[in-house]
Write a protein that holds these residues in place. Structure first.
Motif, PDB file in Angstrom:
ATOM      1  N   SER A   6       5.799  -0.580   6.368  1.00  0.00           N
ATOM      2  CA  SER A   6       5.886   0.464   7.387  1.00  0.00           C
ATOM      3  C   SER A   6       4.681   1.368   7.255  1.00  0.00           C
ATOM      4  O   SER A   6       4.011   1.393   6.215  1.00  0.00           O
ATOM      5  CB  SER A   6       7.181   1.277   7.235  1.00  0.00           C
ATOM      6  N   LEU A   7       4.397   2.122   8.306  1.00  0.00           N
ATOM      7  CA  LEU A   7       3.291   3.067   8.255  1.00  0.00           C
ATOM      8  C   LEU A   7       3.661   4.244   7.366  1.00  0.00           C
ATOM      9  O   LEU A   7       4.841   4.600   7.248  1.00  0.00           O
ATOM     10  CB  LEU A   7       2.959   3.571   9.663  1.00  0.00           C
ATOM     11  N   PRO A   8       2.672   4.888   6.730  1.00  0.00           N
ATOM     12  CA  PRO A   8       2.982   6.040   5.872  1.00  0.00           C
ATOM     13  C   PRO A   8       3.494   7.204   6.688  1.00  0.00           C
ATOM     14  O   PRO A   8       3.144   7.378   7.859  1.00  0.00           O
ATOM     15  CB  PRO A   8       1.629   6.373   5.231  1.00  0.00           C
ATOM     16  N   ALA A  58       0.794  -1.232   0.000  1.00  0.00           N
ATOM     17  CA  ALA A  58       0.000   0.000   0.000  1.00  0.00           C
ATOM     18  C   ALA A  58       0.822   1.276   0.000  1.00  0.00           C
ATOM     19  O   ALA A  58       0.262   2.363  -0.150  1.00  0.00           O
ATOM     20  CB  ALA A  58      -0.948   0.007   1.207  1.00  0.00           C
ATOM     21  N   SER A  59       2.133   1.176   0.156  1.00  0.00           N
ATOM     22  CA  SER A  59       2.953   2.387   0.133  1.00  0.00           C
ATOM     23  C   SER A  59       3.335   2.809  -1.276  1.00  0.00           C
ATOM     24  O   SER A  59       3.880   3.890  -1.476  1.00  0.00           O
ATOM     25  CB  SER A  59       4.223   2.173   0.968  1.00  0.00           C
ATOM     26  N   SER A  60       3.057   1.970  -2.276  1.00  0.00           N
ATOM     27  CA  SER A  60       3.402   2.323  -3.646  1.00  0.00           C
ATOM     28  C   SER A  60       2.527   3.461  -4.145  1.00  0.00           C
ATOM     29  O   SER A  60       1.439   3.724  -3.618  1.00  0.00           O
ATOM     30  CB  SER A  60       3.251   1.116  -4.580  1.00  0.00           C
ATOM     31  N   THR A  61       2.992   4.154  -5.167  1.00  0.00           N
ATOM     32  CA  THR A  61       2.300   5.346  -5.660  1.00  0.00           C
ATOM     33  C   THR A  61       0.914   5.021  -6.201  1.00  0.00           C
ATOM     34  O   THR A  61      -0.060   5.722  -5.900  1.00  0.00           O
ATOM     35  CB  THR A  61       3.134   6.022  -6.759  1.00  0.00           C
ATOM     36  N   TRP A  86      -4.455   0.413   8.774  1.00  0.00           N
ATOM     37  CA  TRP A  86      -3.140   0.001   8.308  1.00  0.00           C
ATOM     38  C   TRP A  86      -2.622  -1.198   9.093  1.00  0.00           C
ATOM     39  O   TRP A  86      -2.821  -1.304  10.307  1.00  0.00           O
ATOM     40  CB  TRP A  86      -2.139   1.152   8.442  1.00  0.00           C
ATOM     41  N   PHE A  87      -1.935  -2.070   8.371  1.00  0.00           N
ATOM     42  CA  PHE A  87      -1.279  -3.229   8.971  1.00  0.00           C
ATOM     43  C   PHE A  87       0.169  -3.263   8.500  1.00  0.00           C
ATOM     44  O   PHE A  87       0.451  -3.051   7.322  1.00  0.00           O
ATOM     45  CB  PHE A  87      -1.977  -4.528   8.544  1.00  0.00           C
ATOM     46  N   ASP A 140       3.402  13.228   6.263  1.00  0.00           N
ATOM     47  CA  ASP A 140       3.189  14.188   5.185  1.00  0.00           C
ATOM     48  C   ASP A 140       2.868  13.515   3.855  1.00  0.00           C
ATOM     49  O   ASP A 140       2.742  14.185   2.828  1.00  0.00           O
ATOM     50  CB  ASP A 140       4.419  15.089   5.004  1.00  0.00           C
ATOM     51  N   SER A 141       2.720  12.195   3.832  1.00  0.00           N
ATOM     52  CA  SER A 141       2.417  11.497   2.580  1.00  0.00           C
ATOM     53  C   SER A 141       0.923  11.548   2.303  1.00  0.00           C
ATOM     54  O   SER A 141       0.109  11.786   3.191  1.00  0.00           O
ATOM     55  CB  SER A 141       2.870  10.043   2.648  1.00  0.00           C
ATOM     56  N   ASP A 142       0.569  11.327   1.028  1.00  0.00           N
ATOM     57  CA  ASP A 142      -0.837  11.341   0.653  1.00  0.00           C
ATOM     58  C   ASP A 142      -1.616  10.271   1.398  1.00  0.00           C
ATOM     59  O   ASP A 142      -2.751  10.501   1.834  1.00  0.00           O
ATOM     60  CB  ASP A 142      -0.982  11.112  -0.865  1.00  0.00           C
ATOM     61  N   SER A 143      -1.030   9.088   1.550  1.00  0.00           N
ATOM     62  CA  SER A 143      -1.753   8.002   2.200  1.00  0.00           C
ATOM     63  C   SER A 143      -2.018   8.295   3.673  1.00  0.00           C
ATOM     64  O   SER A 143      -3.003   7.825   4.235  1.00  0.00           O
ATOM     65  CB  SER A 143      -0.985   6.689   2.063  1.00  0.00           C
ATOM     66  N   ALA A 144      -1.140   9.094   4.300  1.00  0.00           N
ATOM     67  CA  ALA A 144      -1.348   9.423   5.704  1.00  0.00           C
ATOM     68  C   ALA A 144      -2.542  10.346   5.890  1.00  0.00           C
ATOM     69  O   ALA A 144      -3.111  10.431   6.966  1.00  0.00           O
ATOM     70  CB  ALA A 144      -0.094  10.080   6.276  1.00  0.00           C
ATOM     71  N   LYS A 145      -2.935  11.043   4.842  1.00  0.00           N
ATOM     72  CA  LYS A 145      -4.060  11.977   4.929  1.00  0.00           C
ATOM     73  C   LYS A 145      -5.407  11.281   4.779  1.00  0.00           C
ATOM     74  O   LYS A 145      -6.438  11.871   4.997  1.00  0.00           O
ATOM     75  CB  LYS A 145      -3.908  13.051   3.847  1.00  0.00           C
TER      76      LYS A 145
END
Length: 256
Positions: A38-40, A11-14, A55-56, A43-48
């Motif tokens: 790892s967790l996003p 899930a961290s991929s663009t 998340w796992f 400041d990443s888009d996924s963290a928003k």
């Protein structure tokens, strides 16, 4: 469309992050289970994107994958959209040498072959082997794995890119093989080997110079195309192995 849950692995991929945002905006999507090493970053888009996303953390070992599957199984009875986005094309090897696609036989080395096969073939297959409890049911369910047109054995006209081509060809065989067993154990599932085209991501950066502007896609476009394909794909409608399809970003079939 009835309500559903989605699962995004890698899930961290663009492209995965773009898909998460689109699921987040879909009123029929009840929740997104996102899996990454790892967790996003904050400041990443996924963290928003937090309202629907859980998340796992997973190191992609067999035990870690099994543990995450068991955890997710406690939360959702009907995951019907799965994206397995793991993969690598270039990077840094353990000896700190740059890993780039091989242009000739002399470029081949064991460390690169093993690293590329592990990321592109072994990890997606480990996930596919553990997913049956999450996707088996009555609802039509699509599992999309990121493959590549260069993984088509019958379409290989130019050679080169040995480890990447071979790892994707091997993945395609494993998808076909798995589809035969899924047809017995989870008849509601369609497996899709998906070719995203050349997308503006860190994966493709070194190779974008020769790509026409209209063939360099945004992650948002590719995610949108994939989710539309998953919504519209005819279940059990592909000749040959009817539970597997090899499709490109434009929903066109690719020869295995």
């Amino acid at each position: 469309m009835s309500s559903f849950y989605s699962l995004i692995i890698g899930a961290s991929s663009t492209i995965a992050q773009a898909a998460i945002e689109q699921f987040e905006q879909n009123p029929d999507c009840l929740g997104v289970f996102a899996v990454s090493r790892s967790l996003p970053h904050e400041d990443s888009d996924s963290a928003k994107v937090e309202k629907k996303v859980r998340w796992f953390i997973c190191d992609n070992s067999e035990s870690s994958i099994q543990d995450v599957v068991q955890q997710i199984n406690l939360h959702s009875p009907n995951i019907t959209k799965v994206l397995i986005c793991n993969g690598v094309l270039h990077g840094t090897q353990q000896n700190n040498e740059t890993m780039m696609p091989e242009k000739k036989l002399e470029d081949i080395n064991a460390e690169q072959l093993e690293a590329v096969f592990h990321a592109n073939t072994v990890v997606p297959m480990l996930w596919l082997s553990k997913l049956v409890p999450l996707v088996k049911g009555k609802e039509a369910t699509q599992v999309a794995l990121f493959s590549a047109r260069v993984g088509s054995i019958s379409d290989n006209k130019s050679g080169g890119w040995y480890s990447y081509r071979a790892s994707k060809a091997a993945l395609n065989m494993l998808i076909q093989n798995s589809a035969i067993e899924y047809a017995r154990r989870a008849k509601n599932v369609k497996l899709i080997a998906f070719h995203p085209g050349t997308t503006d991501t860190p994966l493709s950066k070194p190779f974008q110079r020769s790509v026409p502007k209209d063939k360099l896609f945004t992650p948002e476009f590719v995610a949108s195309q994939l989710l539309a394909i998953m919504d519209s794909v005819e279940m059990n409608a592909i000749e040959g192995n009817k539970n597997a399809a090899f499709l490109d970003w434009n929903n066109q079939a690719i020869n295995w």
